[in-house]
Design a protein around this motif. Structure first.
Motif, PDB file in Angstrom:
ATOM      1  N   PRO A   6      -3.300  -1.229  -4.153  1.00 20.18           N
ATOM      2  CA  PRO A   6      -3.244  -0.803  -2.738  1.00 20.18           C
ATOM      3  C   PRO A   6      -2.081  -1.464  -2.012  1.00 20.18           C
ATOM      4  N   ARG A   7      -1.565  -0.770  -1.005  1.00 17.13           N
ATOM      5  CA  ARG A   7      -0.459  -1.329  -0.206  1.00 17.13           C
ATOM      6  C   ARG A   7      -0.898  -2.555   0.574  1.00 17.13           C
ATOM      7  N   ASN A   8      -2.102  -2.471   1.150  1.00 15.81           N
ATOM      8  CA  ASN A   8      -2.630  -3.586   1.927  1.00 15.81           C
ATOM      9  C   ASN A   8      -3.981  -3.981   1.327  1.00 15.81           C
ATOM     10  N   PRO A   9      -4.017  -5.029   0.479  1.00 17.92           N
ATOM     11  CA  PRO A   9      -5.275  -5.411  -0.182  1.00 17.92           C
ATOM     12  C   PRO A   9      -6.386  -5.793   0.804  1.00 17.92           C
ATOM     13  N   ARG A  10      -6.032  -6.435   1.902  1.00 14.86           N
ATOM     14  CA  ARG A  10      -7.039  -6.839   2.900  1.00 14.86           C
ATOM     15  C   ARG A  10      -7.720  -5.614   3.503  1.00 14.86           C
ATOM     16  N   ALA A  11      -6.931  -4.626   3.921  1.00 15.98           N
ATOM     17  CA  ALA A  11      -7.492  -3.400   4.496  1.00 15.98           C
ATOM     18  C   ALA A  11      -8.296  -2.634   3.449  1.00 15.98           C
ATOM     19  N   PHE A  12      -7.847  -2.690   2.206  1.00 19.49           N
ATOM     20  CA  PHE A  12      -8.567  -2.028   1.118  1.00 19.49           C
ATOM     21  C   PHE A  12      -9.965  -2.619   0.958  1.00 19.49           C
ATOM     22  N   LEU A  13     -10.074  -3.950   0.997  1.00 23.51           N
ATOM     23  CA  LEU A  13     -11.371  -4.603   0.887  1.00 23.51           C
ATOM     24  C   LEU A  13     -12.255  -4.322   2.110  1.00 23.51           C
ATOM     25  N   PHE A  16     -14.400  -1.109   2.328  1.00 26.51           N
ATOM     26  CA  PHE A  16     -15.646  -1.001   1.580  1.00 26.51           C
ATOM     27  C   PHE A  16     -16.803  -1.744   2.240  1.00 26.51           C
ATOM     28  N   LEU A  17     -16.585  -2.394   3.373  1.00 21.98           N
ATOM     29  CA  LEU A  17     -17.653  -3.098   4.071  1.00 21.98           C
ATOM     30  C   LEU A  17     -18.527  -2.100   4.837  1.00 21.98           C
ATOM     31  N   PRO A  18     -19.793  -2.452   5.095  1.00 22.23           N
ATOM     32  CA  PRO A  18     -20.683  -1.553   5.843  1.00 22.23           C
ATOM     33  C   PRO A  18     -20.163  -1.279   7.254  1.00 22.23           C
ATOM     34  N   VAL A  19     -20.457  -0.097   7.746  1.00 19.09           N
ATOM     35  CA  VAL A  19     -19.965   0.368   9.046  1.00 19.09           C
ATOM     36  C   VAL A  19     -21.054   0.297  10.097  1.00 19.09           C
ATOM     37  N   ARG A  58     -18.382  -5.061   9.041  1.00 18.43           N
ATOM     38  CA  ARG A  58     -18.709  -6.476   8.957  1.00 18.43           C
ATOM     39  C   ARG A  58     -19.175  -6.820   7.551  1.00 18.43           C
ATOM     40  N   ASP A  59     -18.846  -8.026   7.153  1.00 22.42           N
ATOM     41  CA  ASP A  59     -19.209  -8.522   5.840  1.00 22.42           C
ATOM     42  C   ASP A  59     -20.609  -9.110   5.930  1.00 22.42           C
TER      43      ASP A  59
END
Length: 156
Positions: A6-13, A16-19, A58-59
């Motif tokens: 992915p271009r931005n690993p932080r945004a990629f992770l 996948f967090l709950p909305v 949120r994580d």
């Protein structure tokens, strides 16, 4: 071939967090009795007169910060607790504290009561850990004393 990165690993992770969807108020966002605020939210708050709903991720392992999706550029803004002195907690711990307060039949639940219950639960756990350790140690000492206290049989 290597898999694409992915271009931005932080945004990629974060994707996948709950909305959670909440409306953005003057004092920030409230999720499960916890207030979140950052000065970076001020332009968003001042932009409209009516509260706008935002997408929040949120994580569950760390509720001390949430990630709010910026509708303009598609990036995420990290927003901490309004009171940054509060300790990080997991969603599991948060739910246990809420259940404990409900069990104690406390009235209206607020953020300070919630964090006081979490702190109380952590103290109980720490105390139980040290009590258990000292209890095991004392039992081992008593067992050792029993072995020494029993007289050795005298051979005939």
């Amino acid at each position: 071939r290597a898999p694409p990165t992915p271009r931005n690993p932080r945004a990629f992770l974060i994707d996948f967090l709950p909305v959670v969807r909440r409306s953005l108020q003057r004092d920030g966002v409230v999720i499960d009795h916890i207030h979140y605020f950052s000065d970076a939210l001020r332009p968003w708050i001042e932009r409209s007169d009516t509260p706008q709903r935002v997408l929040i991720r949120r994580d569950p392992r760390d509720l001390s910060r949430v990630h709010i999706l910026d509708p303009d550029d598609g990036g995420y803004l990290e927003v901490p607790y309004r009171e940054v002195s509060r300790p990080p907690v997991s969603l599991w711990e948060h739910r246990l504290a809420r259940a404990r307060l409900r069990q104690q039949r406390r009235g209206e639940l607020d953020e300070s009561m919630l964090f006081a219950a979490i702190e109380e639960m952590r103290d109980i756990e720490a105390q139980a850990r040290t009590t258990t350790r000292s209890t095991r140690r004392n039992q081992a000492r008593r067992l050792g004393l029993r072995v020494i206290a029993e007289p050795a049989p005298i051979p005939p």
